[in-house]
Write a protein that holds these residues in place. Structure first.
Motif, short mmCIF file in Angstrom:
data_model
loop_
_atom_site.label_atom_id
_atom_site.label_comp_id
_atom_site.label_asym_id
_atom_site.label_seq_id
_atom_site.Cartn_x
_atom_site.Cartn_y
_atom_site.Cartn_z
N ASN A 85 29.55 48.63 33.20
CA ASN A 85 30.25 49.18 34.48
C ASN A 85 31.02 48.30 35.25
N LEU A 86 32.49 48.71 35.59
CA LEU A 86 33.47 47.90 36.38
C LEU A 86 32.65 47.21 37.61
N VAL A 87 31.86 48.08 38.29
CA VAL A 87 31.38 47.60 39.60
C VAL A 87 30.33 46.63 39.19
N VAL A 88 29.61 46.83 38.18
CA VAL A 88 28.63 45.73 37.77
C VAL A 88 29.05 44.24 37.61
N ARG A 89 30.28 44.53 36.70
CA ARG A 89 30.99 43.24 36.57
C ARG A 89 31.35 42.72 37.73
N THR A 90 32.08 43.28 38.72
CA THR A 90 32.62 42.86 39.74
C THR A 90 31.54 42.09 40.66
N PHE A 91 30.34 42.75 40.70
CA PHE A 91 29.52 42.24 41.55
C PHE A 91 28.56 40.98 40.89
N GLY A 92 28.88 40.90 39.53
CA GLY A 92 28.33 39.83 38.77
C GLY A 92 29.20 38.65 39.26
N TRP A 93 30.42 39.00 39.33
CA TRP A 93 31.38 37.77 39.79
C TRP A 93 31.32 37.27 41.13
N ILE A 94 30.87 38.39 41.90
CA ILE A 94 30.59 37.73 43.50
C ILE A 94 29.46 36.89 43.26
N ALA A 95 28.24 37.38 42.53
CA ALA A 95 27.10 36.35 42.72
C ALA A 95 27.66 34.98 41.87
N LEU A 96 28.70 34.90 40.98
CA LEU A 96 28.88 33.51 40.44
C LEU A 96 29.76 32.71 41.35
N LEU A 97 30.44 33.50 42.07
CA LEU A 97 31.72 32.72 42.61
C LEU A 97 31.14 32.37 44.20
N ALA A 98 30.14 32.95 44.66
CA ALA A 98 29.74 32.78 46.04
C ALA A 98 29.62 31.34 46.27
N GLN A 99 29.14 31.08 47.84
CA GLN A 99 29.31 29.64 48.35
C GLN A 99 28.12 28.88 47.68
N ASN A 100 26.80 29.57 47.39
CA ASN A 100 25.77 28.90 46.61
C ASN A 100 25.74 29.48 45.06
N GLY A 101 26.88 30.01 44.86
CA GLY A 101 26.78 30.60 43.16
C GLY A 101 26.59 29.61 42.26
N LEU A 102 26.75 30.05 40.92
CA LEU A 102 26.71 28.97 39.95
C LEU A 102 28.09 28.27 39.80
N VAL A 103 29.10 29.07 39.94
CA VAL A 103 30.36 28.14 39.72
C VAL A 103 30.29 26.90 40.87
N ASN A 104 30.08 27.10 41.92
CA ASN A 104 30.20 26.17 43.00
C ASN A 104 29.01 24.88 42.81
N GLN A 105 27.86 25.44 42.23
CA GLN A 105 26.78 24.46 41.93
C GLN A 105 27.01 23.74 40.74
N ALA A 106 27.91 24.23 39.82
CA ALA A 106 28.49 23.52 38.78
C ALA A 106 29.46 22.36 39.08
N LEU A 107 30.36 23.01 39.95
CA LEU A 107 31.39 22.08 40.35
C LEU A 107 30.87 20.86 41.27
#
Length: 281
Positions: A110-132
């Motif tokens: 579902n599009l909404v599910v994928r979008t919320f997934g990116w919200i979790a990944l790109l959040a301030q404490n998300g996986l992307v910021n933790q990796a950076l």
């Protein structure tokens, strides 16, 4: 036979007229109706709403952001998707089917599910910021939500499978014998790709670009969830005018102007596709 073919198209044309042409036809006169705050829609005719779209900096910014983002997403999906599509179209690996499933798999969510997934990944404490931060690429969390960058990432992920699938079909239609002949005549792999494969695939590239650009500029869900107030696009502004402010004439004017601009840019894409097809011959 031509007459019978026309009758076969009649149900689709009637459905198109009912669900698209009729609502758009209702928006056109609505966009010229005056609107008075606290009063509502009044009688008369005015072009004030269209004038606001070309004179008000706020609306110009949203229009520029919408079409700038559409072009950026189209370019980024093309840059990422073409190599993947070329590999899938030319590989003889027994894993080709599974790789294709991986490309299609995001479309099953579902599009909404994928979008919320990116919200979790790109959040301030998300996986992307933790990796950076962990890799030393950033000294602190990077703002990736509620801005242009977050929208670009989210929309690119959403529309990338469509770009890949269209390009796979376009590249598969190019005979391998043509590429082999270019190499036999002395062309390097890169030369054969640039002079043969890429020009012959350009109609497919333009078609995929239209397929990505048009829905990107009209997307509503992802800008609302990922973009926030700083990532509002035309679709979000139209919703605010119709539902929030009750200014239906301005919302109608925004809708008509947006569709007109999309049609113009899509027409330029089609012109480029025809020129590419003639050049490839």
């Amino acid at each position: 036979m031509r007459g019978r073919g026309g009758w076969l198209l009649a149900p689709a044309l009637l459905l198109l007229a009912a669900v698209f042409l009729a609502p758009v036809g209702m928006l056109v006169p609505m966009s010229f109706r005056p609107y008075v705050p606290l009063v509502g829609i009044t009688s008369g005719v005015t072009v004030r709403h269209y004038a606001r779209l070309v004179t008000d900096a706020y609306y110009l910014e949203i229009i520029a952001r919408t079409f700038g983002l559409g072009l950026a997403v189209t370019a980024l999906t093309l840059a990422i998707g073409y190599p993947v599509a070329f590999f899938l179209a030319r590989t003889r690996s027994r894993w080709r089917g599974w790789l294709t499933i991986l490309v299609v798999f995001p479309l099953l969510l579902n599009l909404v599910v994928r979008t919320f997934g990116w919200i979790a990944l790109l959040a301030q404490n998300g996986l992307v910021n933790q990796a950076l931060v962990g890799l030393g690429l950033a000294s602190g969390p990077v703002k990736l939500l509620f801005n242009f960058a977050g929208l670009l990432i989210g929309l690119t992920h959403i529309f990338l499978p469509f770009m890949i699938l269209v390009l796979v079909g376009a590249i598969q239609n190019i005979p391998r014998d043509v590429e082999d002949a270019a190499r036999v005549l002395g062309a390097s792999w890169a030369g054969a790709f640039l002079r043969v494969t890429l020009p012959l695939s350009m109609p497919g590239v333009i078609g995929a670009a239209i397929l990505i650009f048009v829905p990107t500029t009209g997307d509503y869900v992802t800008p609302a969830l990922v973009g926030g107030t700083q990532g509002s696009m035309i679709a979000n502004l139209i919703e605010v005018q119709f539902v929030g402010a009750g200014n239906w004439p301005l919302g109608a004017a925004l809708s008509i102007a947006g569709m007109a601009l999309v049609a113009v840019i899509a027409g330029l894409f089609v012109t480029a596709a025809r020129a590419a097809a003639r050049a490839a011959r």
